[in-house]
Write a protein that holds these residues in place. Structure first.
Motif, PDB file in Angstrom:
ATOM      1  N   ALA A  32      -2.915   0.348  -5.575  1.00  0.00           N
ATOM      2  CA  ALA A  32      -4.296   0.834  -5.538  1.00  0.00           C
ATOM      3  C   ALA A  32      -4.930   0.776  -6.923  1.00  0.00           C
ATOM      4  CB  ALA A  32      -4.339   2.256  -4.985  1.00  0.00           C
ATOM      5  N   SER A  33      -4.139   1.043  -7.950  1.00  0.00           N
ATOM      6  CA  SER A  33      -4.650   0.982  -9.316  1.00  0.00           C
ATOM      7  C   SER A  33      -5.086  -0.434  -9.664  1.00  0.00           C
ATOM      8  CB  SER A  33      -3.584   1.471 -10.294  1.00  0.00           C
ATOM      9  OG  SER A  33      -4.024   1.354 -11.625  1.00  0.00           O
TER      10      SER A  33
ATOM     11  N   VAL B 265       0.835  -1.208   0.000  1.00  0.00           N
ATOM     12  CA  VAL B 265       0.000   0.000   0.000  1.00  0.00           C
ATOM     13  C   VAL B 265       0.864   1.250   0.000  1.00  0.00           C
ATOM     14  CG1 VAL B 265      -1.725   1.305   1.297  1.00  0.00           C
ATOM     15  CG2 VAL B 265      -1.877  -1.188   1.173  1.00  0.00           C
TER      16      VAL B 265
ATOM     17  N   THR C  53      -5.130  -6.411   3.654  1.00  0.00           N
ATOM     18  CA  THR C  53      -3.741  -6.322   3.206  1.00  0.00           C
ATOM     19  C   THR C  53      -2.827  -6.294   4.428  1.00  0.00           C
ATOM     20  OG1 THR C  53      -3.907  -3.914   3.055  1.00  0.00           O
ATOM     21  CG2 THR C  53      -4.351  -5.162   1.061  1.00  0.00           C
TER      22      THR C  53
ATOM     23  N   PRO D  59       1.359   3.748  -5.860  1.00  0.00           N
ATOM     24  CA  PRO D  59      -0.048   3.872  -6.254  1.00  0.00           C
ATOM     25  C   PRO D  59      -0.481   2.791  -7.239  1.00  0.00           C
ATOM     26  CG  PRO D  59       1.291   5.584  -7.301  1.00  0.00           C
ATOM     27  CD  PRO D  59       2.163   4.907  -6.291  1.00  0.00           C
TER      28      PRO D  59
ATOM     29  N   ARG E 165      -8.255  -1.093  -8.045  1.00  0.00           N
ATOM     30  CA  ARG E 165      -9.320  -0.371  -8.758  1.00  0.00           C
ATOM     31  C   ARG E 165      -9.867  -1.235  -9.896  1.00  0.00           C
ATOM     32  NH1 ARG E 165     -12.869   1.701 -11.273  1.00  0.00           N
ATOM     33  NH2 ARG E 165     -13.250   3.922 -11.641  1.00  0.00           N
TER      34      ARG E 165
ATOM     35  N   ASP F 214     -11.851  -2.217   4.373  1.00  0.00           N
ATOM     36  CA  ASP F 214     -10.424  -2.502   4.567  1.00  0.00           C
ATOM     37  C   ASP F 214     -10.201  -2.826   6.037  1.00  0.00           C
ATOM     38  OD1 ASP F 214      -7.710  -2.737   4.346  1.00  0.00           O
ATOM     39  OD2 ASP F 214      -7.313  -0.608   3.992  1.00  0.00           O
TER      40      ASP F 214
ATOM     41  N   ALA G 250      -6.293   6.304  -1.287  1.00  0.00           N
ATOM     42  CA  ALA G 250      -5.863   6.160  -2.678  1.00  0.00           C
ATOM     43  C   ALA G 250      -7.024   5.720  -3.564  1.00  0.00           C
ATOM     44  CB  ALA G 250      -4.715   5.158  -2.765  1.00  0.00           C
ATOM     45  N   LEU G 251      -7.840   4.799  -3.070  1.00  0.00           N
ATOM     46  CA  LEU G 251      -8.994   4.353  -3.855  1.00  0.00           C
ATOM     47  C   LEU G 251     -10.014   5.458  -4.025  1.00  0.00           C
ATOM     48  CD1 LEU G 251      -9.593   0.727  -2.505  1.00  0.00           C
ATOM     49  CD2 LEU G 251      -8.788   1.390  -4.772  1.00  0.00           C
TER      50      LEU G 251
ATOM     51  N   LEU H 112      -4.767   3.067   1.973  1.00  0.00           N
ATOM     52  CA  LEU H 112      -5.293   2.422   0.771  1.00  0.00           C
ATOM     53  C   LEU H 112      -6.648   3.011   0.386  1.00  0.00           C
ATOM     54  CD1 LEU H 112      -5.235   0.328  -1.445  1.00  0.00           C
ATOM     55  CD2 LEU H 112      -6.041  -1.386   0.198  1.00  0.00           C
TER      56      LEU H 112
END
Length: 354
Positions: free
Chosen positions: A33-34, A26, A121, A30, A37, A57, A68-69, A65
Motif C-alpha cells: 500500500a505504501s 495486499v 490487483t 503494508p 501511495r 479498486d 490501507a490507502l 487495499l
C-alpha cells in the motif's frame, strides 16, 4: 467458471472473502500500500491536483487495499488537500462488508468515468475464460462437470477464439506426459516427433475475455492510469498445458467450478497489455513486481547492525519492513507478479521504468 466465482453462491460472493483462502500482495504487507501511495502522489501531481482524485479498486475483495490507502492518505504540508479530494471506490460482486469506513464507496460495477487511478490487483486471473484442448480433429472447448470435475472435449472454437489463439498462443509445447506415454508403448501409429511437429496436443487458456475486460476498464479512465498486478506469462513462454487451478483454505486443489474454491489461471499479460494500449492510445510499461517495488523506493535492504544498539525498537521495525519487502520481491513468489502500467492522457513512463 462465471457461476462458480460470481453467481449467487459463488466463491467471491459468499463466504469470508479471498483473504481466508490465499495470500496476496495486499494481505502480505503494508509496504504494498505504501508503494501505491507513492504512485498516487505522482499521479496526482501529473494530473494537476484535480478537484476529485478517483482510486478505483476492481476485484477489491473486502476492500483491504483501500482501507490501507485510506489510512496512508493524510494531509501533509506538500499535499494539504489530497485527503479531502480522494474518492475511494471498491468494485466487487459481494455485499458491502460490515464496518467498512463510510469514506469507501462500494459498488458492483465500474464507475462510468475515472479521473485518477484504476487498480486491478489479482483481478484478471479471476476473469472467467474458456480452456481449449487439442483433439484429432483440431482445437475444441474443454467442458467440465461442475459437480464431479470430469472433463470432456466440447464444440470447436469460434473464429474469434481461433484468431486469438493463433496470435497469442500460437504453439503449444507437447506435454511431457504424452511423450512418456509414447515411450512406454502408446499409440503405435503416432510417433513423438510428429506430435512435436504438429505443435503439441496440450490444453490452452483463451484469454480473449480478459483482454476485453481490461480494455473496458481502461476505457473508463478519462485521465490518469490503470495498474494491473497479477501472475502472468508472455507469448514466447506460454506454460505447457496452461495454469488453471483452484485454491481453498490456503491449499491448491483441483479447479472444480462448484463454488467451493477459487478457480484461477495466470494471465496472458502481453495480450491484455496490447488490448489496453489500443484503447488508451498511450504506450504501456510492463515490469516485474520486484522491479516495480524497488523503483518505488522499497529495496528490502537489511538495516545496519549499529542501529540495533542505538535504537533497538527502530531496528526491529526496520527488520520487519525488510522482511516484508523480501516477500513482495521474491521472484519465485509475489515478486514474480507483473505490473502492467497503462497511462491515459498523462506522461508517467519514468515512474516504474527503472
Amino acid at each position: 467458471m462465471e457461476t462458480a466465482l460470481y453467481g449467487p453462491d459463488g466463491f467471491f460472493v459468499s463466504g469470508p472473502g479471498p483473504a481466508a483462502h490465499f495470500r496476496t500482495s495486499v494481505h502480505a504487507s503494508p509496504v504494498f500500500a505504501s508503494c501505491l501511495r507513492h504512485v498516487l502522489t505522482a499521479l496526482d501531481l501529473a494530473l494537476g491536483h484535480p478537484a476529485r482524485l478517483d482510486v478505483v479498486d476492481v476485484g477489491a475483495g473486502r476492500a483491504e487495499l483501500l482501507r490501507a490507502l485510506l489510512g496512508a492518505v493524510v494531509a501533509t504540508p506538500t499535499e494539504p488537500s489530497l485527503a479531502e479530494r480522494i474518492r475511494l471506490v471498491a468494485v466487487e460482486k459481494a455485499a458491502r462488508p460490515a464496518g467498512l469506513p463510510a469514506e469507501i464507496e462500494w459498488r458492483s460495477d465500474l464507475p462510468p468515468e475515472i479521473t485518477g487511478l484504476l487498480l486491478a490487483t489479482e483481478w484478471l486471473d479471476n476473469v472467467p475464460l474458456d480452456v481449449a484442448t487439442h483433439t484429432a480433429d483440431g482445437w475444441r472447448h474443454l467442458l467440465v462437470d461442475p459437480t464431479t470435475g470430469a472433463e470432456s472435449p466440447g464444440p470447436p472454437l469460434s473464429p474469434a477464439d481461433t484468431a486469438w489463439l493463433t496470435r497469442w498462443w500460437p504453439r503449444t509445447p507437447t506435454p511431457t506426459s504424452l511423450i512418456k506415454e509414447f515411450a512406454s508403448g502408446g499409440d503405435p501409429d503416432q510417433d513423438a516427433n510428429s506430435l512435436i511437429d504438429e505443435g503439441g496436443w496440450g490444453r490452452v487458456e483463451i484469454g480473449r475475455g480478459r483482454d476485453e475486460a481490461w480494455a473496458e476498464a481502461v476505457g473508463r479512465v478519462r485521465r490518469g492510469a490503470a495498474l494491473a498486478v497479477d501472475y502472468g506469462h508472455l507469448r514466447d513462454a506460454r506454460p505447457v498445458d496452461g495454469t488453471l487451478t483452484g485454491y481453498r483454505n490456503g491449499r491448491q486443489v483441483p479447479p472444480v467450478p462448484d463454488g467451493s474454491c477459487d478457480v484461477t489461471a495466470h494471465v496472458a499479460i502481453d495480450s491484455v497489455a496490447s488490448a489496453g494500449e489500443r484503447v488508451a492510445r498511450c504506450a504501456y510499461t510492463l515490469v516485474s513486481q520486484r522491479a516495480a517495488v524497488r523503483a518505488l523506493g522499497a529495496d528490502g535492504g537489511r538495516p545496519p547492525l549499529s542501529l540495533a544498539s542505538e535504537d533497538p525498537a527502530g531496528y526491529l521495525r526496520a527488520l520487519a519492513t525488510a522482511s516484508a519487502v523480501a516477500e513482495l520481491t521474491d521472484p519465485t513468489g509475489l515478486g514474480g507478479h507483473w505490473w502492467l502500467w497503462q497511462p491515459v492522457g498523462v506522461d508517467l513512463a519514468p515512474l516504474l521504468a527503472r
